[in-house]
Enzyme design. Sequence first.
Site, short mmCIF file in Angstrom:
data_model
loop_
_atom_site.label_atom_id
_atom_site.label_comp_id
_atom_site.label_asym_id
_atom_site.label_seq_id
_atom_site.Cartn_x
_atom_site.Cartn_y
_atom_site.Cartn_z
N HIS A 20 0.84 -1.20 0.00
CA HIS A 20 0.00 0.00 0.00
C HIS A 20 0.87 1.25 0.00
O HIS A 20 1.82 1.36 0.77
CB HIS A 20 -0.91 -0.01 1.23
CG HIS A 20 -1.88 1.10 1.25
ND1 HIS A 20 -2.24 1.72 2.42
CD2 HIS A 20 -2.58 1.73 0.27
CE1 HIS A 20 -3.13 2.67 2.15
NE2 HIS A 20 -3.34 2.69 0.85
N HIS A 52 8.04 18.89 -13.84
CA HIS A 52 8.78 17.73 -14.36
C HIS A 52 10.00 17.43 -13.48
O HIS A 52 10.33 16.25 -13.26
CB HIS A 52 9.20 17.98 -15.81
CG HIS A 52 9.79 16.79 -16.49
ND1 HIS A 52 9.12 15.60 -16.63
CD2 HIS A 52 11.01 16.60 -17.06
CE1 HIS A 52 9.89 14.72 -17.27
NE2 HIS A 52 11.03 15.31 -17.53
N TYR A 81 6.57 14.07 -22.22
CA TYR A 81 5.92 14.03 -20.90
C TYR A 81 4.87 12.93 -20.76
O TYR A 81 3.95 13.05 -19.95
CB TYR A 81 5.34 15.40 -20.53
CG TYR A 81 6.38 16.48 -20.55
CD1 TYR A 81 7.30 16.60 -19.52
CD2 TYR A 81 6.47 17.36 -21.63
CE1 TYR A 81 8.29 17.58 -19.55
CE2 TYR A 81 7.45 18.34 -21.66
CZ TYR A 81 8.35 18.44 -20.62
OH TYR A 81 9.32 19.41 -20.65
N ALA A 82 5.00 11.85 -21.51
CA ALA A 82 4.08 10.71 -21.39
C ALA A 82 4.59 9.82 -20.26
O ALA A 82 5.18 8.75 -20.48
CB ALA A 82 4.00 9.95 -22.71
N ASN A 83 4.38 10.30 -19.04
CA ASN A 83 4.88 9.63 -17.84
C ASN A 83 3.84 9.72 -16.75
O ASN A 83 3.13 10.72 -16.64
CB ASN A 83 6.16 10.33 -17.33
CG ASN A 83 7.20 10.51 -18.40
OD1 ASN A 83 7.67 9.55 -18.99
ND2 ASN A 83 7.57 11.76 -18.66
#
Length: 139
Positions: free
Chosen positions: A20, A106, A128-130
């Site tokens: 968790h 970022h 920025y595909a994170n």
Amino acid sequence: MKKTALLNAQLSHCIATLGHTESLTICDAGLPIPLSVERIDLALTAGVPSFLQTLNVVTNEMYVERVVIAEEIKEKNPEILTALLTQLQKLESHQGNQIQVEFVSHETFKKFTLESKAIVRTGECSPYANVILYSGVPF
């Protein structure tokens, strides 16, 4: 052999052992990956697998309670952001919970990746595909 969609043994093990609030990062081909964090490199060629394909398979296996996204995606990659948020809405419905979405710079995002259990590198070649996915509990 597993009958679920996720066949990559390293990634499957990582998700199965998340506790968790522990995190898993899914990133594009260009995000720097710290040497101190486990790298799960799925990238084959530009665009394969895509960020969204990878996110879809991972979230079919992982219960997500929170995500962190770089603020810059809003301006530099709105198409991926829209698709990402749509996938998260579908995931909320499927899981029956509300997923907290947090935007950070970022630079802050990259610092947060240091705490991830692993970073999954995709073949995505768009900026920025994170996303950092934080594990929840399904009960």
